[in-house]
Design a protein around this motif. Structure first.
Motif, PDB file in Angstrom:
ATOM      1  N   TYR A 179      28.279  33.231  41.393  1.00 59.09           N
ATOM      2  CA  TYR A 179      28.006  34.660  41.500  1.00 59.09           C
ATOM      3  C   TYR A 179      28.711  35.337  40.325  1.00 59.09           C
ATOM      4  O   TYR A 179      29.889  35.106  40.062  1.00 59.09           O
ATOM      5  CB  TYR A 179      28.537  35.200  42.823  1.00 59.09           C
ATOM      6  N   TYR A 180      27.983  36.236  39.634  1.00 57.05           N
ATOM      7  CA  TYR A 180      28.498  36.897  38.431  1.00 57.05           C
ATOM      8  C   TYR A 180      28.444  38.402  38.588  1.00 57.05           C
ATOM      9  O   TYR A 180      27.495  38.951  39.167  1.00 57.05           O
ATOM     10  CB  TYR A 180      27.675  36.483  37.215  1.00 57.05           C
ATOM     11  N   PHE A 181      29.446  39.102  38.041  1.00 53.10           N
ATOM     12  CA  PHE A 181      29.468  40.555  38.135  1.00 53.10           C
ATOM     13  C   PHE A 181      30.430  41.132  37.100  1.00 53.10           C
ATOM     14  O   PHE A 181      31.257  40.410  36.523  1.00 53.10           O
ATOM     15  CB  PHE A 181      29.864  41.014  39.549  1.00 53.10           C
ATOM     16  N   VAL A 182      30.303  42.433  36.886  1.00 50.83           N
ATOM     17  CA  VAL A 182      31.139  43.156  35.918  1.00 50.83           C
ATOM     18  C   VAL A 182      31.989  44.168  36.672  1.00 50.83           C
ATOM     19  O   VAL A 182      31.515  44.844  37.593  1.00 50.83           O
ATOM     20  CB  VAL A 182      30.259  43.871  34.866  1.00 50.83           C
ATOM     21  N   VAL A 183      33.241  44.277  36.269  1.00 50.81           N
ATOM     22  CA  VAL A 183      34.124  45.338  36.768  1.00 50.81           C
ATOM     23  C   VAL A 183      34.329  46.345  35.650  1.00 50.81           C
ATOM     24  O   VAL A 183      34.780  45.999  34.564  1.00 50.81           O
ATOM     25  CB  VAL A 183      35.500  44.768  37.224  1.00 50.81           C
TER      26      VAL A 183
END
Length: 207
Positions: free
Chosen positions: A202-206
């Motif tokens: 799972y990939y995401f940006v903060v």
């Protein structure tokens, strides 16, 4: 480079201390279960929370035999959560467990300093509740960046009140989750993902 990058991100999620007696090395059963990550956004802000949830009944189908197994009374069902920070131009992610705070809602998330990579891996424990095994934990973002999570496969060391080990392996796959592979692809410059990534990453940006 893609293989090196993928292996570096996801290798950390297979670490798990079984605690099973030496006389019981192989798992007696193999079960397939699901997990989800939400909310369904590819970016969040510092201070926001991402939740990892999983729930499955005690009665499960053994993947080896096709038989229904009543796996009630598990002593412990544990899994792992790999947390890595991605950097452009680098094939190796940075350990990022402590870029987040953690909350346990159902089950438990904790850091084990006794494993080989404690800054890259959190431990997960399912909660036994009325013949259902449940997990709900939260990650509260503290640092900006681009991140990869890896949900590890699970393991139970046996069941309470059962003399035989009855160790069980849990093949945990993400479902009903947008895993944001477009973020991964922007770092690897490759539009392909392998089976392991599709099940666990799972990939995401903060921001």
């Amino acid at each position: 480079m893609k293989d090196i990058f993928v292996g570096s991100i996801l290798a950390c999620i297979v670490l798990l201390n079984s605690g099973c007696p030496k006389s019981c090395i192989e798992a007696n059963y193999s079960f397939s279960v699901n997990a989800q990550v939400g909310p369904d956004r590819d970016s969040i802000n510092v201070g926001d929370t991402i939740y990892i949830t999983s729930s499955f009944p005690a009665k499960l189908i053994d993947q080896g035999t096709g038989a229904e197994i009543n796996y009630t009374g598990a002593k412990k069902i544990g899994s792992t959560l790999g947390v890595g920070k991605l950097k452009l131009g680098s094939a190796i992610p940075v350990d990022a467990v402590f870029d987040f705070s953690y909350i346990s809602i159902k089950g438990n998330v904790y850091n084990d300093r006794g494993i080989a990579s404690p800054d890259a891996v959190q431990q997960l424990i399912y909660q036994d509740s009325n013949n259902t095994y449940e997990l709900k934990v939260g990650l509260i973002a503290k640092v900006k960046g681009t991140y990869a999570l890896g949900i590890g496969n699970g393991l139970s060391v046996g069941r309470s009140g059962v003399k035989n080990c009855e160790k069980a392996a849990f093949d945990i796959s993400l479902n009903k989750t947008n895993q944001h592979f477009n973020i991964y692809q922007s770092f690897t410059q490759n539009n392909q993902s392998n089976d392991y990534e599709r099940k666990h990453a799972y990939y995401f940006v903060v921001k």
